[in-house]
Design a protein around this motif. Structure first.
Motif, PDB file in Angstrom:
ATOM      1  N   LYS A 357       0.828  -1.208   0.000  1.00  0.00           N
ATOM      2  CA  LYS A 357       0.000   0.000   0.000  1.00  0.00           C
ATOM      3  C   LYS A 357       0.862   1.257   0.000  1.00  0.00           C
ATOM      4  O   LYS A 357       0.790   2.071  -0.926  1.00  0.00           O
ATOM      5  N   GLU A 441       8.255   9.035   9.778  1.00  0.00           N
ATOM      6  CA  GLU A 441       8.972   9.672  10.881  1.00  0.00           C
ATOM      7  C   GLU A 441       9.014  11.188  10.691  1.00  0.00           C
ATOM      8  O   GLU A 441       8.850  11.955  11.643  1.00  0.00           O
ATOM      9  N   LYS A 493       7.910   3.977  19.362  1.00  0.00           N
ATOM     10  CA  LYS A 493       6.712   4.268  18.574  1.00  0.00           C
ATOM     11  C   LYS A 493       6.462   3.082  17.648  1.00  0.00           C
ATOM     12  O   LYS A 493       7.415   2.382  17.250  1.00  0.00           O
ATOM     13  N   ARG A 536      -3.514   6.237   8.792  1.00  0.00           N
ATOM     14  CA  ARG A 536      -2.458   5.319   9.209  1.00  0.00           C
ATOM     15  C   ARG A 536      -2.185   5.670  10.668  1.00  0.00           C
ATOM     16  O   ARG A 536      -2.040   6.860  10.986  1.00  0.00           O
ATOM     17  N   THR A 537      -2.163   4.678  11.547  1.00  0.00           N
ATOM     18  CA  THR A 537      -2.055   4.989  12.981  1.00  0.00           C
ATOM     19  C   THR A 537      -0.701   4.579  13.538  1.00  0.00           C
ATOM     20  O   THR A 537      -0.126   3.571  13.137  1.00  0.00           O
ATOM     21  N   THR A 595      -0.430  -5.281   3.031  1.00  0.00           N
ATOM     22  CA  THR A 595       0.184  -4.155   3.713  1.00  0.00           C
ATOM     23  C   THR A 595       0.505  -4.457   5.172  1.00  0.00           C
ATOM     24  O   THR A 595      -0.098  -5.354   5.776  1.00  0.00           O
TER      25      THR A 595
END
Ligand code: ATP
Length: 951
Positions: A357, A441, A493, A536-537, A595
């Protein structure tokens, strides 16, 4: 598993040309010996000097085939040999009969043979040039330090003393001694057979060790599986360990594609059939014509041999390579670099495209728009990397400016944490903002800037260690030392669903409180809500750790974390993708999304792009892991979105699809995608974001990382295939036209009036040897090559993919080829009949006139057949004027044909045809100019009969 000792490369550790073993010398020592400062690298001038002295960094290949060999090869064809034998016989007969004048037949045939050879050479060099151009486009590159700057160099230009900067996914370009290494694992199976990636360390070895145990060295031909490192090159080219075990590589080894194999087979079978027919024609001609003299025999012989040479499709394989090579070059110009000709064929039969994706279907331009923390939610305005925008409360983007201090603190901790666990850089140049590194990032840096007004939100923090991001882990951590004294922190993260199970507390303002069930459920709910809106989380968390904690084994500390919150990142779909997906579906190709992202995000985006119906099911990597082979096949039949997958899941999916008979094109960018790319029928690597390792294992590289380019390449692949069918249809049917003309002409000589028209000739044949060879020369190569670059005639995307095992020349094509050939033969013979006295239609001309007319009819029929062969389903007049090369070829054919029958100077050689008189009186002379006609009617117009063809 280690390879048997015999397969191990030499255990003599000093590379050729180095007086010491670098694996047992301190890294700095090695660099000094090689005359390089490891912090600056070589300068460009010195690198160039060393390159000139040591030669390129490549394994030696066999010398190229010299031109004279290539020229000679053109004459090695048995048919050409046959023709040369015929020439020799004809010269001998001419000589025995008194060597009067010029042996015209022999000269003409020899000239045709030479012309054919030249054409063959040109075709060959064109194909070779295209393949070489592709090879240079896909050449590996390495990152090196030169003049203190990181630069990308071709791996063939690496020299001893170069400082290599290695990172995950790099192909190691030369043998090198490590200067530093952080969690560096190198896949060395190509050299040692060891399948596990080896952990490397720059510390010097205590004693010389076998290759597989030299942990402070990296070797050419291996790949960085993980981590980063720097190393100084100690050996290049044949001096490397790879060079020591490599046989000479045959650079000129040509790949033979399945299609080329099929065509060669068809050519051979057809060749034998035609030779058989030619033999029958010779015997029949000899019997029917009651051949007695040597010169009559030569006529019959030349006729048979010429028919064989003209009708055997011996040039097919050569034309096929040119067409494939040219097609592949034009694909490369459109950003789809196919590494092997074979893949150009396979592309046309792709039935599934399984795509990543991020970056392929989407733009990979990440902007954080939403932040959810324990105390609420915030929207950040502005898109792109320009850090203009502000934070507002609420989710609709029009809320109040952010004033709630608790919320401000939490949000700034989320964005600050994301900026610490971060390797990207935001760069402003002339008012333009760009990023270096991972866009995900970089999005944190931009968002933090919007909140605080400065990019240096995290200034003063020192990075003390890290656990890198991998597609399997889906998170990364940085060990940071805050300004001033005090505890260090591990900031992590990653995908929220991976991160949350590792968290036990949550940040609320200045405090941390336990992450109880209710808070956890709320946090997961936030993630779900963001995903449903296609975000997108990414979650952010941290924990305090002791000051001075070592950088090794940091993974163990990635637990008991304090959850800070989650961000929602938009990554807009590429605008052209929805149309490309629709195009693929129209062409019967299934599009799948595979993805690493969240299932809900993935389904939403897949729905938006038309890959699935809105709300369709996505299957996760963990679910795939729990399935057996049958379950996997069942799933891949119905599900088109796979989320949170790890690279090994991609391999499972390819296997399942292939087991179901699919031809799979699959994309990949990370180092661990390499096995799936290798297994897929068409592994597609990303040219911009892809690693060297994926590029090496892929069969196609996308110059622009764009999904739409894959669909465009499939279309191009289908066009190439269609064009191959076109010229096969053309060449075979035209050749059949020649065969039918001569065969029926000899068998039915009485019916079409040939027999009665014999006049002074001993051997009555419908066409003469030189005429047949001429047809072959004028109508074969040019149009066939033009068809190879013909634009799309039929809509190639309106039909389902071709079965990979389908024959290119099927029953339908054979029927067409034989029918058209037959019609051409009949038309030619009827034309001859019309001109000749007797036969079916009464005429008044000489055999020469009739033959010339038949000859021209056949040439015209073949030139028209160029248009006719463009499609199996539509008429010759459909999109008639779209192929300019075709028209050029037709035009050239016409001009040459007119010249050969009309222009006096060109009439002589080709006009002087094989043995036309029983006495042979005129055989040895150049034909006279127009010497009176036996008829007032002429096929070529009022002015008379072309003298060259008249006896
Ligand atoms: P695709 O496989 O389609 O390219 P992707 O880029 O989302 O999709 P990955 O790069 O494997 O797949 O990312 C998977 C998840 O890992 C992301 O959804 C995100 O939550 C998390 N992630 C991505 N990049 C980073 C990163 N640099 N640091 C931490 N977590 C990340």
């Amino acid at each position: 598993m280690a390879t048997p000792r015999s397969a191990q490369p030499s255990s003599v550790a000093a590379p050729a040309g180095l007086p010491f073993d670098p694996s047992v010398r301190a890294a700095d020592d090695v660099a000094r010996e090689l005359g390089v400062d490891p912090s600056v690298g070589l300068n460009e001038a010195e690198a160039a000097r060393r390159l000139a002295a040591d030669g390129p960094n490549q394994l030696r290949s066999r010398p190229p085939v010299p031109l004279w060999r290539k020229v000679l090869d053109q004459f090695r064809d048995p048919l050409v040999a046959l023709l040369l034998v015929a020439v020799a016989i004809s010269v001998t007969v001419w000589w025995v009969e008194g060597a009067e004048g010029v042996p015209v037949d022999a000269v003409v045939i020899a000239a045709i043979v030479v012309l054919n050879a030249v054409l063959g050479l040109v075709q060959e060099s064109k194909a070779e040039g295209a393949v070489a151009a592709l090879r240079s486009m896909t050449e590996a590159s390495s990152t090196v330090l030169r003049d203190g700057r990181r630069v990308t160099a071709r791996s063939t230009e690496l020299v001893r003393g170069d400082v290599l900067m290695l990172t995950e996914g790099d192909a190691v370009g030369a043998d090198a001694r490590l200067l530093s290494a952080t969690a560096l694992r190198v896949q060395e199976s190509s050299l040692t057979g060891e399948s596990e990636a080896v952990l490397k360390d720059a510390a010097v070895l205590a004693a010389p060790a076998p290759l597989g145990d030299r942990f402070d060295m990296v070797y050419k031909g291996t790949a960085v599986a993980q981590g980063v490192g720097r190393a100084v090159v100690v050996a290049t080219g044949m001096d490397t360990e790879m060079g020591a075990i490599a046989e000479l590589l045959d650079a000129t080894d040509e790949e033979v594609t399945p299609l080329q194999r099929e065509i060669s087979r068809v050519s051979k079978v057809l060749g034998l059939t035609v030779i058989g027919i030619a033999a029958v024609v010779m015997v029949l001609a000899a019997v029917v014509n009651d051949v007695r003299t040597a010169s009559d025999l030569v006529t019959v012989l030349l006729l048979g041999v010429s028919l064989a040479v003209a009708a055997v499709p011996e040039g097919l394989p050569a034309i096929l390579s040119v067409v494939l090579a040219v097609g592949v070059q034009s694909m490369a110009r459109r950003n789809a670099v196919v590494k092997k000709l074979h893949s150009a064929e396979t592309l046309g039969s792709a039935s599934v495209i399984a795509s990543d994706k991020t970056g392929t279907l989407t733009k990979n331009e990440m902007t954080i728009q939403r932040v959810f923390t324990a105390s609420g939610e915030v929207t950040l305005t502005g898109v792109g990397y320009r850090p203009d925008g502000e934070a507002r409360t609420g989710g609709d983007g029009v809320g109040q400016p952010l004033t709630d201090e608790q919320l401000v603190r939490e949000v700034s901790m989320v964005l600050g944490g994301g900026s610490l666990a971060n390797d990207a850089q935001l760069v402003e140049r002339d008012g333009e903002w760009t990023v270096q590194g991972d866009p995900t990032e970089a999005a944190f840096l931009v968002a933090a800037h919007k909140l605080t007004g400065t990019v240096d939100r995290v200034a003063g923090f020192e990075r003390r260690g890290e656990v890198p991001f991998t597609s399997e882990r889906k998170m990364m951590s940085a060990l940071v030392d805050p300004p001033g004294d005090g505890a260090w922190a591990l900031v992590t993260k990653g995908a929220p669903d991976v991160l949350l199970p590792r968290c036990t507390e949550i940040q609320v303002g200045d405090r941390t409180v336990p992450l109880d069930e209710e808070r956890r459920a709320r946090a997961l709910g936030d993630v779900e809500r963001l995903s449903q809106q296609a975000y997108r989380t990414l979650g952010v968390a941290y924990r305090r750790v002791a000051e001075g904690l070592g950088a090794q084994g940091l993974e163990e500390h990635e637990s008991d974390l304090v959850y800070l919150g989650v961000v929602g990142i938009i990554d807009p779909p590429r605008p052209e993708v929805a149309a490309a997906v629709a195009e693929a579906r129209r062409a019967g190709i299934r599009v799948m999304m595979i993805t690493g992202d969240h299932p809900v995000t993935a389904t939403r985006i897949a729905g938006d792009l038309g890959i699935v119906e809105p709300g369709a099911r996505a299957v996760s990597g963990t679910e795939l892991d729990g399935l057996d082979a049958e379950g996997l096949r069942e799933t891949t039949r119905t599900v088109s979105v796979y989320a949170r997958v790890a690279p090994q899941n991609k391999l499972q999916i390819v296997d399942a699809l292939q087991a179901d008979g699919h031809v799979v094109a699959m994309t990949g960018d990370g180092v661990n995608d390499a096995p799936a790319l290798k297994t897929a029928d068409i592994g597609v690597a990303m040219g911009i974001t892809g690693t060297e390792v994926t590029k090496e294992s892929a069969k196609m590289i996308l110059g622009d990382d764009n999904f739409a380019t894959i669909v465009a390449a499939v279309r191009q692949g289908r066009i190439i295939f269609d064009n191959i069918k076109k010229f096969l249809r053309y060449l075979l049917s035209s050749n059949m036209g020649e065969v039918f003309t001569v065969l029926l002409g000899v068998v039915l000589a009485g019916v079409v009036g040939l027999e009665g028209a014999a006049g002074g000739e001993a051997v009555v044949v419908p066409l003469l040897a030189t005429q047949i060879l001429w047809i072959n020369l004028v109508t074969d190569s040019g149009p066939a090559l033009a068809m190879g670059v013909d634009p799309e005639t039929d809509d190639v995307m309106a039909r389902p993919p071709r079965g990979i095992n389908d024959r290119i020349i099927d029953a339908r094509m054979w029927t067409g080829v034989l029918t058209i050939g037959f019609v051409m033969g009949v038309a030619t013979l009827l034309t001859i009949d019309i001109f000749l006295p007797g036969g079916l239609v009464e005429g008044t001309d000489s055999l020469t006139v009739a033959r010339t007319a038949g000859f021209t009819t056949l040439v015209l029929a073949q030139l028209f057949n160029v248009l006719n062969s463009r499609s199996e389903t539509t008429s010759a007049f459909h999109r008639m004027f779209t192929g300019r090369w075709l028209w050029a070829a037709i035009g050239l054919g016409l001009v040459l044909q007119i010249a050969v029958v009309q222009v006096p100077s060109s009439r002589s050689p080709s006009g002087r045809l094989a043995s036309t008189s029983r006495t042979g009186a005129s055989r040895s002379r150049w034909p006279r100019p127009c010497s009176g006609s036996t008829s007032s009617a002429s096929w070529s117009g009022a002015h008379g009969i072309p003298a060259g063809w008249r006896r």
